[in-house]
Structure formats: structure tokens, C-alpha cells
Design an enzyme around this catalytic site. Structure first.
Site, PDB file in Angstrom:
ATOM      1  N   HIS A 198      41.978  37.310  27.882  1.00  0.00           N
ATOM      2  CA  HIS A 198      42.525  36.210  28.680  1.00  0.00           C
ATOM      3  C   HIS A 198      42.954  36.704  30.060  1.00  0.00           C
ATOM      4  CE1 HIS A 198      45.121  32.570  29.389  1.00  0.00           C
ATOM      5  NE2 HIS A 198      45.774  33.455  30.139  1.00  0.00           N
ATOM      6  N   GLU A 199      43.663  37.828  30.075  1.00  0.00           N
ATOM      7  CA  GLU A 199      44.120  38.365  31.358  1.00  0.00           C
ATOM      8  C   GLU A 199      42.947  38.867  32.200  1.00  0.00           C
ATOM      9  OE1 GLU A 199      46.977  37.689  32.219  1.00  0.00           O
ATOM     10  OE2 GLU A 199      47.778  37.135  30.264  1.00  0.00           O
ATOM     11  N   HIS A 204      41.598  36.246  34.351  1.00  0.00           N
ATOM     12  CA  HIS A 204      42.286  36.063  35.628  1.00  0.00           C
ATOM     13  C   HIS A 204      41.930  37.189  36.606  1.00  0.00           C
ATOM     14  CE1 HIS A 204      44.625  32.767  34.140  1.00  0.00           C
ATOM     15  NE2 HIS A 204      45.307  33.494  33.273  1.00  0.00           N
TER      16      HIS A 204
END
Length: 432
Positions: free
Chosen positions: A24-25, A28
Site C-alpha cells: 500500500h505504501e 504512494h
């Protein structure tokens, strides 16, 4: 042996959660770097740093509490209007004003002159949307891949037209589970002489290709006569029977009951590999259920609080990662499954968790990703409107003004997490 498998299931699930958070990170970080934003930290977890290493300008590591993660994108908050971001912070009157001022100052304490063109707030609005939506979309992709592995790779248990059992009497869904009495009429299937192992091949002369099609035909038949074709031991047979009418739960709405035709047979289930369309259907149905669960979360938390102080715990209520880990352990030991079934159950649980993380992060409130996405979209709308009116673009939206809301939402999420974890320890949900 079960204790070892239980522990293994919990550990595999925790690793899956950590990997999901890390990816998920990455969702980003990768587009942020592509757009030139300076990234100084990439951590999984919160709290005290357990391990870290520096690669280039970014520090990577793990924190003590693996309940989330973060990527530090420099320049998330724009400087106050008409001020130099390098100016020393000034005192402000008012608690919220001081909070915003302190947050801005902290944001720029480590920003050098050469970093000024690499600040996140300077990105065009559409690049901000891509960066902030990248994390949740990675979770959606993970869920899709895991559901595909489960449904296409392993397959799913689907009902067939082979009869598993024949009910002795007709009992409505409202009374399901009780024993038959002399007052209960026998089922049409029992009167027709259908037996376990019979393969139903036609209904009123129309070929039957699957259990769902057979169910629709029986329900629509009401209390009329029906010719049922079936295969018994390789020999095709036909029997005429009058289906009865009984109160059943509606197929398309579990909250509604209706009077429908009834035969009185249950299907044998077989494992069949599914296609991509089924994966999409499962994703859509799970998403709908997840959105409903998110909307009802404040209401359901009341029940969790009651359970935490000794009340009854709802088996379909919200749980924390701690509770989900316990469920993972039970899933791999329940009913002595095969290793393939254990893998299917764990992957399905992780897929559902990733879908929840994605949809929850899309909630348009700071500090969630959806709050930043909403700010970027509003920036795009505001700038487009200014251009249409022939006026200068007003520039980036000042999300710092929403920090009091972000702090309130963040505190609420922390309190909810603590309550859920406590309830999952003292009064856990069990699927056994």
C-alpha cells in the site's frame, strides 16, 4: 498438531497483513518519486523503530506496532499564504491556529532550498490524486489477485444438480433447524421417491444446466404439477410431482421472505474452477458488503463497547487485526481441512481485508487517503472554474486548514482500534 497449524495460520496471516501494508505504501511512494517528490521515510508500523536502513535519501524500516504504515512525502502542507516557508514559526492565538502553525513549521524544518521544487503540494492536482489513490488501488489489485488465485486457481464449492439429501417434511426458513412433527406435510421430493445421488436433468421438459436454474424453476412453479427428469445409476427416469408452496427467504434480498414453490432436495457441492467474470462478481458483492459495513461502523461499535464490558459479542460485527488473526487460526483448523482448503481460506480472508483497507482509505476525511484525494479534486475544480472565468488559478488547496478535523478523526480511529483490540482479547469472535 492443531495448535501448531493454528499458530502457523496466525503467522501467515500477519505476514500477509504486513506485506499488504508495505505494498500500500509503495503505491504512494512509487508515483510520488516518478513525479519528483522527495520521499524521506518508508515505514511499516507505528511507534518505536525496530529496524531501519537508509537507501539514498529515504529511510526504510519497521516500527514496533504493525497496525499500519506511512510514507513521508515532503511538502504535504503548503506554506501559509504570502509567507516564506523557511521563516521561524511565530506564535498564534487560538489552539487550532497554533496547531496549524506548528504543523507547517515542522513540515519545512528539514526542507533545503534545493528541495523547493520537489514539494508535494506543488504537484498538479491530477498527480496528487494519482499519488494518494495509489495506495488504496494497490490494495484493490491485491484483493483481485488473491480472489483470482482462490477462484480460478483453486476453484470454489458450487452446488450441482446431484441430490445430496431429501428432506422428510416441509419446514419454512423461519423454523429451519427444528425436527419434523406429525403436523408437518411430507416434501414433494419424498413423495416422488427421489433419493440421494439422483442427478436432476430436466424440469417440466426443460433441460437443467445448474442448481440455480433448477431453484428458479421450482420457486416459479408454485403448487402446480411438475415433471422431473433425473438420472439414477445411469438410467434416466421421469416422475411427476406437485410442488408445494412454502415461505422462503428471497434469493435477491436476504431481508425479505416470499411464498415460493418447494421441492425438498438439497444439492451436492463440487469444487469447480471459476472464470474472471466470477472474480469480478465476488469483488463487487464483497465491495457492496464492505461499504455497508463501513457506513454502519459507528452503530456497530456500540455493540463492541457493550461486548468489551461483558455483553454478548456479535459474530458478524467489526474486529481488529488481532481478532482477524484469531479467525485466521480458526479457519485453518476448522473441520480438519486439507492444505489446499487452508490456503483458500487464508487467501480469501486476506483478499477481503485488502478490499476493506482500500475502501476505508477512500473515505473522504483526513488523515485518510480519501481526504487528500478530495482536496486535490476540489483544487482541480476550483482551478478549472477560475480559468473559465478568465481569472488566475487560486493554486493548491490548503489542507492544513483541515488539520483539526484530521486530528479529531485520527483520535477517533485510535480509540476505536483500542476498543476493538480489547474486545478481541477479552470477548473474541469465534467461528467454531
Amino acid at each position: 498438531m492443531n495448535a501448531v497449524i493454528y499458530t502457523l495460520g496466525v503467522l501467515v496471516f500477519i505476514v500477509g497483513v504486513v506485506v499488504s501494508i508495505a505494498l500500500h505504501e509503495c503505491g504512494h511512494m512509487v508515483p510520488a518519486r516518478r513525479f519528483g517528490v522527495k520521499v524521506t521515510q518508508f515505514f511499516v508500523g507505528f511507534g518505536r523503530t525496530v529496524w531501519s536502513t537508509r537507501r539514498g535519501e529515504t529511510e526504510y524500516g519497521f516500527k514496533a506496532v504493525p497496525l499500519g504504515g506511512y510514507v513521508k512525502l515532503v511538502g504535504m502542507l503548503p506554506p501559509a499564504k504570502d509567507t516564506d516557508p523557511h521563516l521561524v514559526r511565530q506564535s498564534n492565538t487560538g489552539l487550532f491556529t497554533q496547531l496549524v502553525s506548528d504543523a507547517r513549521a515542522a513540515e519545512y524544518e528539514l526542507v533545503a532550498d534545493e528541495d523547493m521544487d520537489r514539494l508535494f503540494y506543488r504537484l498538479p492536482w491530477w498527480k496528487k490524486v494519482i499519488v494518494m489513490a495509489g495506495g488504496p488501488l494497490v490494495n484493490v489489485a491485491i484483493a483481485a489477485v488473491l480472489f483470482a488465485v482462490v477462484l480460478i486457481g483453486f476453484g470454489a464449492q458450487v452446488p450441482t444438480t446431484t441430490v445430496q439429501s431429501v428432506s422428510d417434511c416441509a419446514i419454512s426458513d423461519a423454523e429451519a433447524g427444528r425436527a419434523c412433527t406429525d403436523a408437518d406435510p411430507p416434501t414433494p421430493a419424498r413423495e416422488a421417491g427421489l433419493l440421494p445421488g439422483d442427478v436432476i436433468t430436466s424440469f417440466n421438459g426443460d433441460p437443467v444446466d445448474g442448481w440455480e436454474e433448477l431453484t428458479r424453476s421450482i420457486r416459479a412453479n408454485g403448487d402446480r404439477a411438475a415433471a422431473i427428469g433425473f438420472d439414477r445409476g445411469g438410467a434416466p427416469q421421469t416422475v411427476t410431482v406437485q410442488t408445494s408452496v412454502i415461505e422462503r427467504i428471497a434469493v435477491d434480498d436476504p431481508d425479505r421472505v416470499e411464498d415460493v414453490g418447494f421441492l425438498g432436495v438439497s444439492p451436492t457441492f463440487a469444487n469447480e474452477r471459476q472464470g474472471p467474470l466470477v472474480v469480478g462478481e465476488v469483488m463487487w458483492e464483497t465491495s457492496q458488503a464492505t461499504v455497508e459495513a463501513i457506513l454502519r461502523l459507528p452503530e456497530r461499535m456500540v455493540g463492541v463497547v457493550k461486548a468489551a464490558v461483558g455483553g454478548e459479542r456479535e459474530n458478524d460485527g467489526p474486529i481488529s487485526v488481532v481478532g482477524a488473526s484469531r479467525v485466521a487460526g480458526e479457519l485453518v483448523t476448522l473441520d480438519e481441512p486439507t492444505w489446499a482448503e487452508r490456503a483458500q481460506r487464508l487467501l480469501s480472508l486476506l483478499a477481503s481485508l485488502n478490499l476493506f483497507l482500500a475502501l476505508f482509505n477512500f473515505v473522504p476525511l483526513l488523515p485518510l487517503d480519501g481526504g487528500h484525494i478530495a482536496g486535490a479534486l476540489w483544487e482541480g475544480i476550483r482551478n478549472a472554474w477560475a480559468r473559465l472565468r478568465g481569472r488566475p488559478e487560486p493554486g493548491p488547496v490548503d489542507v492544513a486548514r483541515m488539520l483539526p478535523v484530521a486530528y479529531a478523526v485520527g483520535l477517533t480511529l485510535i480509540v476505536m482500534s483500542v476498543i476493538l483490540i480489547y474486545a478481541d482479547i477479552v470477548n473474541p469472535i469465534s467461528i467454531t
